[in-house]
Design an enzyme around this catalytic site. Structure first.
Site, short mmCIF file in Angstrom:
data_model
loop_
_atom_site.label_atom_id
_atom_site.label_comp_id
_atom_site.label_asym_id
_atom_site.label_seq_id
_atom_site.Cartn_x
_atom_site.Cartn_y
_atom_site.Cartn_z
CB SER A 722 -0.73 -0.33 1.23
OG SER A 722 -0.23 0.26 2.13
CE LYS A 765 -3.00 1.07 5.29
NZ LYS A 765 -2.90 0.69 3.81
#
Length: 817
Positions: A722, A765
């Site tokens: 990611s 996140k």
């Protein structure tokens, strides 16, 4: 032949000499009554004159026969009162046996009517106050009336005639009885030879029957019947039967001893003793200690109510145990196995009490928020209520540490009314921990699954398998593979532990797994479980959890009350922001505990009576601020991009740093990054090189310079795809000398075509970005559907930009075209 009465308190070797001088009568007159011993100077050999009234001595568990000498213990007050009127060798008393030996104060109704008139030979008073007497039985009598009951019993009596005509049949009976008695004497140990000679000298049938009746082993009731029997022939017939039975027992005993004596030549002394004891008690119909042990095991097997197949195997092992020496090494192995099999809860379980409303109250009481997780748990319980016999899915709670995975399992157990079991699988590398060892190994043990079920004594508990992602594998096997059978509803009804070696039904057990993240879980095991995500908490959620759960719990553990210590909301918020950086609340609770300890110390020293903690007081207690934003230090520099990462302990921000130096166009990667992350960096570098013209980058920069991508915090391992967009943005920023906006963070996987692919851990996140002071978050367009699941509080103050390719990323991160 032994002593004549069970209640003798002195053995014959301790009798006085004048008692030992008395012998049982050799002859008795048949003309009326009974004669005593020839040496008895108070008895006429031709006829005994019985007084009309006699003082009565009541005895228990004994019968005195005419012609025998017997010691008796005297302890009751009435008996002592009788002895005061007794003159040794002159006074005749009546001896009657009690019907029930436990009667302490017998009256005539409690005594037999037929007894023995006896001469008191000697009275012995012991120093401690007890009295013993020696009596010589003379003749039978029958009670005809009561004279007195105080101070002792006194009755009218009638002499019973036991004379009989000597016939051929009676002589034959006497011969037969003598022969049987002599055989018994010869087989009996420790019996002097004079006894046989004494038997030959007794010529009277009455004297012979009384002498034998007093010496053979009989119950008190049988002795009394012989005393009441006046016909000597019938008495001798009964005695003949009893002697024959005793002879059979002695012959069997000698036969057994002979068999054991032969076997001892082939075995050790201990084996001989065990076999002798076993053989004797088997022949006599009695059980020894080992037999009782085997019987107890047999009863336990039946009580366990195990399946027929398992019970048959257990009985087979029990049969092997019964034929084995206790000194054999395998004896203890089989015994331990049988004990374990019997203790397993084959048919013992708790009854589910599924009340959906009550379950919801319990979940809300124990946990804050987690609406999606609670909804799924209530759905699970509702299905169990409507279909109790259905196969339930295996739930697996996945989330960072400290978010309440284990406590959720406890709440489910409380809602169902089941027992709760938890085992930690972290670090397990041996398959035998799950499936047990085979019994052929020394020190073999069952697996943890069956061990915990045995301890819980329930076949249907809530069983939590903690830390599924921490299982290891080595040469001893793969424990995760051993769990495949346990966690498969289609197979676990016949789960077979290596130690048990028989199927055990685990279908009624409710298994719940926990993990911090799913990547390390093997695909086959992952496929058998329904994953329920438990994301990290927002600051507001942590604040509410602290106020509702953590602070009250720590106050109680530290002996403080709400009146003595108040922790303001701003202080808790300051702890969350400046002293913790986590997805869960464990470190938050530790810091609250530190505050409570500090205040408890001050109160214990009598320096304070109560305290109120505000944000300004934290530095004195917890020290300087532990966490500060690093954005100011990293922002505004070309080649630095902010990435969002998801770790087992929650979300984090990563700073991707790029640098160039003269060289040949090679790419160097540092920061302890994994293979997947390295591939993302290579992909980002390839995209930049292939699109250099479109991006306005000089082609010569890739042949004259080397490039270095570094991810700080080099001691911390990092991996995952990611960070691809952040690495791409960092390289472009470096080559164009344009800094990435300091308030922008990004996440997403990239492809060589420049596409941005979706990622996981969205809530964590976003929480990390909010805590770091980020204003804009770049996300893959395909993650837009997941955004509604993120709490509004986490999204507050953030702008979300959804991108499909790297070009859109650069427009937002660098600005312009």
């Amino acid at each position: 032949m032994g002593s004549s009465l069970k209640d003798f308190i002195y053995p014959p070797e301790t009798w006085p000499d004048e008692i030992l001088a008395l012998e049982p009568p050799r002859k008795r007159s048949t003309s009326g009554g009974q004669g005593g011993s020839q040496e008895n100077n108070q008895v006429n050999n031709n006829k005994f004159e019985l007084p009309d009234e006699l003082g009565i001595l009541a005895i228990r568990n004994a019968v005195v026969f005419p012609g025998t000498v017997a010691p008796l213990a005297v302890g009751r007050e009435k008996s002592k009162a009788l002895l005061k009127d007794v003159v040794p060798n002159e006074t005749v008393i009546g001896i009657l046996t009690q019907r029930k030996p436990d009667t302490d104060k017998p009256d005539f109704a409690d005594l037999y009517e037929v007894g023995t008139a006896a001469m008191v030979l000697k009275v012995i008073k012991a120093p401690q106050g007890s009295i013993s007497i020696f009596v010589h039985g003379i003749a039978r009598f029958e009670v005809t009336g009561v004279v007195a009951t105080e101070p002792y019993l006194k009755a009218k009596v009638r002499l019973l005639d036991t004379s009989a005509r000597i016939t051929k049949r009676l002589r034959a009976l006497m011969v037969n009885v003598r022969q049987t008695a002599n055989k018994v004497i010869s087989l009996s140990p420790n019996v002097p030879e004079e006894v046989s000679a004494l038997l030959e000298e007794i010529e009277e049938p009455t004297a012979l029957s009384d002498y034998l009746a007093a010496n053979i082993s009989l119950k008190t009731e049988e002795r009394q019947k012989l005393l009441e029997e006046l016909d000597p022939a019938r008495r001798l017939e009964r005695i003949s039967v009893e002697l024959a039975n005793q002879l059979d027992v002695l012959e069997l005993s000698h036969k057994i001893q002979g068999r054991v004596r032969d076997s001892v030549e082939k075995s050790q002394r201990e084996y001989f003793l065990q076999e002798q004891l076993k053989a004797i008690q088997t022949e006599l119909g009695k059980e020894d200690t080992r037999a009782e042990e085997l019987k107890q095991l047999s009863d336990n097997i039946k009580k366990a109510k195990m399946p027929e197949r398992v019970e048959a195997e257990a009985m087979r092992e029990l049969d092997r145990l019964s034929k084995m020496m206790s000194a054999s090494p395998e004896y203890s192995v089989i015994r331990t196995y049988l004990d374990f099999v019997c203790e397993l809860p084959w048919s013992v379980g708790t009854k589910d009490r599924i009340d959906i409303n009550q379950a919801q109250r319990i979940l809300n009481r124990d946990h804050y928020d987690l609406k999606k997780v609670k909804k799924r748990i209530l759905e699970f319980l509702a299905v169990r209520k409507l279909n109790p016999t259905g196969k339930s899915p295996i739930l697996c709670f996945v989330g960072p540490p400290g978010v309440g995975k284990t406590s959720l399992g406890k709440s489910i157990a409380a809602a169902l009314g089941r027992k709760f079991i938890r085992i930690s699988l972290g670090g397990i590398r041996d398959e035998a921990d799950i499936r047990g060892h085979r019994r052929t190994y020394i020190g073999a043990l069952p697996g943890r699954i069956l061990q915990e079920l045995r301890k819980a004594s329930s076949k249907n508990p809530v069983f939590m398998l903690d830390e599924l992602d921490k299982i290891g594998a080595d040469f001893r096997g793969d424990p995760a593979s051993a769990l495949l059978e346990v966690l498969d509803p289609e197979q676990n009804a016949n789960f077979t532990d290596h130690y048990l070696d028989q199927p055990f039904d685990l279908s009624t057990v409710m298994f719940i797994g926990t993990a911090n993240y799913t990547e390390p879980i093997p695909p086959a095991l992952h496929d058998r479980m329904e994953i329920i995500e438990l994301p990290g908490y927002t600051e507001t959620e942590k604040l509410n959890i602290a106020k509702k759960y953590l602070v009250p719990r720590q106050l109680k553990e530290h002996g403080l009350s709400k009146n003595r210590l108040k922790i303001k909301s701003d202080a808790i918020a300051a702890i969350i922001k400046s002293y913790t950086r986590e997805a869960g609340v464990r470190n938050l609770e530790r810091n609250i505990a530190a505050v409570c300890r500090a205040v408890a110390t001050e109160i214990a020293k009598n320096k304070k009576r109560k305290a109120t903690i505000e944000a300004d007081n934290l530095a004195k207690i917890l020290g300087p601020i532990q966490y500060e934003s690093e954005l100011a230090l990293r922002a505004g520099i070309p080649g630095v991009a902010t990435a969002l990462a998801f770790t087992p302990v929650g979300g984090e921000i990563l700073f991707i740093e790029s640098a160039s130096m003269p060289g040949k166009g090679t790419l160097q990667l540092t920061g302890q990054i994994g293979d997947v992350m390295k591939e993302s960096a290579q992909t980002a570098f390839s995209i930049v090189k292939s699109n250099a013209g479109k991006l306005g980058i000089e082609a010569g920069k890739f042949t004259k310079f080397d490039y270095h991508i570094h991810v700080p915090a080099g001691a911390v391992p990092k991996d995952g795809p990611s960070a691809g967009v952040a690495m791409f943005s960092s390289l472009v920023s470096l080559l164009l000398h344009k800094p990435v906006r300091p308030d922008v963070a990004m996440t997403g996987e990239i492809t060589l075509r420049g596409l941005v692919l979706p990622i996981g851990g969205l809530k964590e996140k976003i929480l990390a970005a909010k805590q770091a002071g980020i204003k804009t978050v770049i996300l893959p367009a395909r993650n837009k559907k997941d955004l509604p699941e993120v709490p509004k509080e986490a999204k507050k103050g953030l702008k979300f930009k959804f991108v499909k390719n790297t070009s859109e990323v650069l427009k937002i991160a660098l600005g312009g075209d």
